[in-house]
Design a protein around this motif. Sequence first.
Motif: not given
Length: 442
Positions: A124-143
């Motif tokens: 079910w596609r719902l608003a994620p709030a700050s749990t979306l920061k996991m994807l942010f970290a997944d994307t940016v943290l290694p850089k």
Amino acid sequence: MPMTFSASTASTAPTALPPSAAASGGTGRTARRGFPLRTAAALAVSGLVASPLLAGTAYADPKVPAPPAKMSKIGGDRMGTAGVQVAPKPGAPGLPGPDTLTARSWIVSDAETGKVLAAKNPHWRLAPASTLKMLFADTVLPKFPKDEKHTVKPADLAGMGVGSSLVGIKENLSYTVHDLWLGVFLRSGNDAVHTLSAMNGGTKTTVAQMQQRAKELNATDTHVVTPDGYDAPGQVSSAYDLSLFARAGLQNADFREYCSTASAQFPGDKGKNGKRASFGIQNTNRLLSGDFDIKPYPGIAGVKNGSTTNAGSTFTGVAQRGDRKLLVTVMHPEKREHNEGYREAAKLLDWGFAAADKVEPVGRLVGPRSEDDGTGAVGPKDKKKGADNSTQAALNTSDGTGGAWTAVGIAGGALALVGAVAFLVHRRRPLPDGTRGRRPRR
């Protein structure tokens, strides 16, 4: 090679509920009405019929939106079916009842094998709030290396939503990347997210990279509009996708450190002597740090929480008990009680640890698109190598560490080192050993 875990993991096994309360896919109010729904629930838990239960009736409360009739089937057909999905064997404990599990969507899975033990509307596609920061970290943290310093410019903090959660970053002061990630994970600081996004080429660039990363992870329910999870039109994810983000992130040692840190010192303003002061910050993940009305969950190891007007409460957590590691994601509990999302997540973890060997999986968390087509079929790489998906999944680590994790715990509100252990996991995606309340490295 068997794993050992030295942190306190006192069992809090759930009380088995009667079948009538165990597997309803609806709200508590609806589930208490009428004999047919209770009977269907009993049959579902006994394994005589499949969940979901009476889909039309279970969501009859007009105040609660119904899940979409069609949802993604990535991870298995039952992942796209509305309502509670569970396949108990004889003797399996019942799920907590609908009065206890009020979330619109949730999923509990084995963090290593990816097997889904039970779920409710996981796509079910719902608003994620700050749990979306996991994807942010997944994307940016290694850089960026953690000791890199950045002086914050006014433009770095532009574009944050009104009422954003902040860690307290000041313009014209310097912070290390390590400081900024502590701000992201502990205080869910949108100011830290926007500063890191500025370092990464800006918000627009970062959002595009996050969307691409979601695609790579087979997280097709996710549409990214803001890098911090702040409510925005069209910004959605799902309990299934959030579990994928957590599982991918936990392969990275720095991600594990930040998401499992209970408290830390954060740089403040310069004093009259020109020296920087610091102030304490505590993780807002209440299953990790506790609160006045909730204790830290035994064996908790992160991951991320969130709360906004559109999302309600959202939470993804990973915990270990013995050699078992479970992931849980809860989205939008209907109860408006303090720390409700954490309470429901804790109930699901309790059930999962008690039921893990007593249920058949109803789906699985898939691997990245390069290795897994998401349907359960053998992927292209597997066909070439003649390997099965579980073998391929064992190769699926983002940092190549092979799964060493320092296990630490919390005692009396203070951080306490408990032990360290490495292990090998065969024919499964390796995760490191459980972590709680990690003392940050400076």
